[in-house]
Scaffold this active site. Structure first.
Site, PDB file in Angstrom:
ATOM      1  N   ALA A 121      53.391  35.583  30.540  1.00  0.00           N
ATOM      2  CA  ALA A 121      54.043  35.261  31.810  1.00  0.00           C
ATOM      3  C   ALA A 121      54.157  36.491  32.695  1.00  0.00           C
ATOM      4  O   ALA A 121      55.159  37.210  32.651  1.00  0.00           O
ATOM      5  CB  ALA A 121      55.412  34.649  31.536  1.00  0.00           C
ATOM      6  N   ILE A 154      51.502  29.638  34.363  1.00  0.00           N
ATOM      7  CA  ILE A 154      51.540  30.123  32.990  1.00  0.00           C
ATOM      8  C   ILE A 154      50.828  29.142  32.053  1.00  0.00           C
ATOM      9  O   ILE A 154      51.344  28.052  31.743  1.00  0.00           O
ATOM     10  CB  ILE A 154      52.994  30.420  32.542  1.00  0.00           C
ATOM     11  CG1 ILE A 154      53.675  31.315  33.592  1.00  0.00           C
ATOM     12  CG2 ILE A 154      53.017  31.072  31.151  1.00  0.00           C
ATOM     13  CD1 ILE A 154      52.879  32.584  33.988  1.00  0.00           C
ATOM     14  N   GLU A 357      42.979  36.798  35.038  1.00  0.00           N
ATOM     15  CA  GLU A 357      42.848  38.090  34.318  1.00  0.00           C
ATOM     16  C   GLU A 357      42.316  39.208  35.221  1.00  0.00           C
ATOM     17  O   GLU A 357      41.549  40.054  34.767  1.00  0.00           O
ATOM     18  CB  GLU A 357      41.894  37.946  33.121  1.00  0.00           C
ATOM     19  CG  GLU A 357      42.285  36.930  32.105  1.00  0.00           C
ATOM     20  CD  GLU A 357      43.503  37.338  31.312  1.00  0.00           C
ATOM     21  OE1 GLU A 357      43.673  38.532  31.025  1.00  0.00           O
ATOM     22  OE2 GLU A 357      44.292  36.453  31.018  1.00  0.00           O
TER      23      GLU A 357
HETATM   24  C1  LIG Z   1      44.044  28.203  35.853  1.00  0.00           C
HETATM   25  C2  LIG Z   1      44.872  29.441  35.968  1.00  0.00           C
HETATM   26  C3  LIG Z   1      45.500  29.943  34.843  1.00  0.00           C
HETATM   27  C4  LIG Z   1      46.323  31.067  34.932  1.00  0.00           C
HETATM   28  N1  LIG Z   1      47.016  31.498  33.828  1.00  0.00           N
HETATM   29  C5  LIG Z   1      47.903  32.527  33.944  1.00  0.00           C
HETATM   30  C6  LIG Z   1      48.714  32.922  32.827  1.00  0.00           C
HETATM   31  O1  LIG Z   1      48.615  32.369  31.721  1.00  0.00           O
HETATM   32  N2  LIG Z   1      49.615  33.930  33.011  1.00  0.00           N
HETATM   33  C7  LIG Z   1      49.748  34.585  34.213  1.00  0.00           C
HETATM   34  O2  LIG Z   1      50.574  35.495  34.294  1.00  0.00           O
HETATM   35  N3  LIG Z   1      48.987  34.227  35.284  1.00  0.00           N
HETATM   36  C8  LIG Z   1      48.076  33.224  35.178  1.00  0.00           C
HETATM   37  N4  LIG Z   1      47.303  32.849  36.262  1.00  0.00           N
HETATM   38  C9  LIG Z   1      47.463  33.544  37.545  1.00  0.00           C
HETATM   39  C10 LIG Z   1      46.303  34.464  37.830  1.00  0.00           C
HETATM   40  O3  LIG Z   1      46.380  35.594  36.997  1.00  0.00           O
HETATM   41  C11 LIG Z   1      46.354  34.819  39.342  1.00  0.00           C
HETATM   42  O4  LIG Z   1      46.020  33.641  40.050  1.00  0.00           O
HETATM   43  C12 LIG Z   1      45.410  35.961  39.681  1.00  0.00           C
HETATM   44  O5  LIG Z   1      45.892  37.175  39.167  1.00  0.00           O
HETATM   45  C13 LIG Z   1      45.250  36.118  41.200  1.00  0.00           C
HETATM   46  O6  LIG Z   1      46.498  36.187  41.811  1.00  0.00           O
HETATM   47  P1  LIG Z   1      46.855  35.201  43.040  1.00  0.00           P
HETATM   48  O7  LIG Z   1      46.441  33.833  42.703  1.00  0.00           O
HETATM   49  O8  LIG Z   1      48.278  35.420  43.402  1.00  0.00           O
HETATM   50  O9  LIG Z   1      45.937  35.685  44.223  1.00  0.00           O
HETATM   51  P2  LIG Z   1      46.232  36.906  45.223  1.00  0.00           P
HETATM   52  O10 LIG Z   1      46.626  38.111  44.469  1.00  0.00           O
HETATM   53  O11 LIG Z   1      47.142  36.430  46.293  1.00  0.00           O
HETATM   54  O12 LIG Z   1      44.784  37.141  45.819  1.00  0.00           O
HETATM   55  C14 LIG Z   1      44.182  36.235  46.720  1.00  0.00           C
HETATM   56  C15 LIG Z   1      42.764  36.733  47.010  1.00  0.00           C
HETATM   57  O13 LIG Z   1      42.821  38.041  47.587  1.00  0.00           O
HETATM   58  C16 LIG Z   1      42.046  38.937  46.784  1.00  0.00           C
HETATM   59  N5  LIG Z   1      42.722  40.250  46.743  1.00  0.00           N
HETATM   60  C17 LIG Z   1      43.994  40.503  46.347  1.00  0.00           C
HETATM   61  N6  LIG Z   1      44.245  41.815  46.418  1.00  0.00           N
HETATM   62  C18 LIG Z   1      43.094  42.414  46.835  1.00  0.00           C
HETATM   63  C19 LIG Z   1      42.699  43.756  47.082  1.00  0.00           C
HETATM   64  N7  LIG Z   1      43.543  44.776  46.911  1.00  0.00           N
HETATM   65  N8  LIG Z   1      41.438  43.980  47.505  1.00  0.00           N
HETATM   66  C20 LIG Z   1      40.565  42.971  47.659  1.00  0.00           C
HETATM   67  N9  LIG Z   1      40.875  41.663  47.439  1.00  0.00           N
HETATM   68  C21 LIG Z   1      42.120  41.398  47.035  1.00  0.00           C
HETATM   69  C22 LIG Z   1      41.967  38.316  45.408  1.00  0.00           C
HETATM   70  O14 LIG Z   1      40.817  38.731  44.694  1.00  0.00           O
HETATM   71  C23 LIG Z   1      41.904  36.846  45.758  1.00  0.00           C
HETATM   72  O15 LIG Z   1      40.572  36.497  46.057  1.00  0.00           O
HETATM   73  C24 LIG Z   1      46.469  31.732  36.187  1.00  0.00           C
HETATM   74  C25 LIG Z   1      45.800  31.243  37.323  1.00  0.00           C
HETATM   75  C26 LIG Z   1      45.008  30.120  37.219  1.00  0.00           C
HETATM   76  C27 LIG Z   1      44.327  29.595  38.462  1.00  0.00           C
END
Ligand SMILES: Cc1cc2nc3c(=O)[nH]c(=O)nc-3n(C[C@H](O)[C@H](O)[C@H](O)COP(=O)(O)OP(=O)(O)OC[C@H]3O[C@@H](n4cnc5c(N)ncnc54)[C@H](O)[C@@H]3O)c2cc1C
Length: 387
Positions: A121, A154, A357
């Site tokens: 989480a 999560i 990830e």
């Molecule tokens: C099916 C699924 C399962 C998941 N399981 C888990 C889990 O078990 N535990 C957990 O903790 N999380 C989990 N997640 C969350 C996942 O880790 C996040 O969705 C991921 O880290 C991206 O974060 P965000 O969705 O908030 O996108 P954001 O961080 O808001 O990013 C949005 C877009 O902007 C881009 N971006 C962001 N920052 C930058 C930068 N500095 N430079 C260039 N581009 C950038 C990103 O690449 C992305 O394309 C899961 C997500 C999904 C969809």
């Protein structure tokens, strides 16, 4: 294919995937649930604890074989493989490495046997890629910690018993194991997802959850630098193999379809442009598999280079899984756009790997930082002999 002899646990994973997961993966996707009996069999076969140390009831599998096992399960069903990623890789391997002896004794045997499921989480409604900015907070209170906040996305959070939670206090992040039975913890299942639909995703709320100090993982304030980064390394290795798994499933589906479907008086496989599609997909699959095997070998040797190679492998295989599944949809034509056939699901599952990830953009940042240091040309010293 690897030249390694197949470990019995990998063979068991293959049999389970072929007999149970692959035929039912579409059903799990449509019903948005991998059922308990399937998870039970995963545990019964020793697959949930395969990578965990033997002394805690695990299978003691080497990392390369574990990657192959992950790929077998992922080929059968991505939502089931997702449990291996969070339960065994992100949490189990991390506890085995970073947990105290008491913590390992307390949690690993139950996790290895599947009596308790664990999830990871980190992400929150407003925090994803910028993971060091988590808003979920903790404060010390006597000999305990009080956690408040919210997590989102999560995987297996809706049914997990143990949560590896990252929370901040005055800018310092710490990691805790929170038990579902602790007062103030609640979960809300998420539905309507593009893919990973069977993987019991949930939002998790912490409302003044009191956690004993014995549940702090690693030292206070080192939650992201040590615990989180260690977990993400294991998680990325797992997701890299998940990309290989999806690509291999897609290649098998497109080959089978091209062997049977006939157009213009010939099988699809006899049309050169379809052959070209298949060739490109297979070449990508082999390249991705070779990269993952390399990371597995580095891990088997205890080589630290595995960390960056895992980032690269995750980045490459998530991209190629997307490309190969897109090709598979093309080979299937209209049937590729219909959920009576598996390739539209594989295509959706591949997209998830480019986001979780550490998204592809985050991997590009990490890889380019490494490249700028590593691929710097050394200054050429003029040889005096030639002067
Ligand atoms: C099916 C699924 C399962 C998941 N399981 C888990 C889990 O078990 N535990 C957990 O903790 N999380 C989990 N997640 C969350 C996942 O880790 C996040 O969705 C991921 O880290 C991206 O974060 P965000 O969705 O908030 O996108 P954001 O961080 O808001 O990013 C949005 C877009 O902007 C881009 N971006 C962001 N920052 C930058 C930068 N500095 N430079 C260039 N581009 C950038 C990103 O690449 C992305 O394309 C899961 C997500 C999904 C969809």
């Amino acid at each position: 294919m690897t030249t390694q002899t197949i470990h019995p646990l990998v063979a068991s994973a293959r049999a389970f995937a072929e007999e149970t997961l692959r035929p039912r993966a579409g059903e799990f996707d449509q019903q948005e649930c991998v059922p308990r009996d399937v998870l039970h069999e995963l545990a019964e076969r020793g697959l949930l604890g395969a990578i965990l140390p033997r002394e805690f009831g695990g299978g003691g599998l080497d990392p390369l074989s574990y990657g192959l096992l992950t790929a077998e399960i992922g080929k059968g069903c991505s939502s089931t493989r997702a449990l291996l990623t969070v339960h065994a890789s992100l949490v189990g391997e991390t506890l085995a490495r970073m947990g105290s002896s008491d913590q390992k004794r307390r949690w690993l045997p139950d996790m290895a046997a599947g009596r308790r499921l664990a999830c990871f989480a980190l992400s929150e409604p407003d925090i994803g890629s910028e993971a060091t900015a988590v808003k979920t907070s903790y404060r010390a209170q006597g000999g305990e910690f009080v956690i408040n906040g919210q997590k989102k996305w999560i995987t297996y959070g809706a049914i997990a018993d143990l949560f590896l939670v990252f929370a901040a206090s005055e800018g310092e992040i710490s990691a805790f194991i929170v038990d579902r039975t602790m007062e103030g913890l609640s979960t809300k299942p998420m539905s309507g997802l593009l893919a990973s639909r069977g993987a019991h995703l949930a939002e998790v709320k912490f409302d003044n959850v009191v956690v004993p100090k014995e549940n702090l993982i690693g030292r206070l304030g080192t939650g992201f630098t040590f615990v989180g980064n260690t977990a993400l390394f294991y998680g990325r290795y797992s997701v890299a193999w998940a990309g290989v798994a999806i690509a291999e499933a897609a290649v098998e589906e497109m080959v089978e379809y091209a062997r049977n479907r006939q157009q213009f008086g010939k099988k699809l496989r006899q049309h050169q442009m379809v052959q070209s599609l298949i060739a490109g997909a297979v070449a990508k699959l082999h390249a991705g598999r070779a990269l993952c095997e390399k990371v597995g070998q580095l891990r088997n040797q205890g080589d630290d280079a595995a960390v960056m190679e895992a980032n690269i492998a995750k980045y490459v295989t998530s991209k190629l899984a997307m490309e190969v599944t897109l090709t598979a949809v093309q080979v299937f034509g209209g049937n590729g756009c219909w959920n009576a056939y598996p390739v539209e699901r594989l295509f959706r599952e591949a997209k998830i790997l480019e986001i979780i990830e550490g998204s592809s953009q985050i991997q590009e940042m990490l890889i380019s930082e490494h490249a700028i240091r590593h691929y710097r040309r050394r200054q050429h010293r003029p040889s005096f002999a030639n002067v």
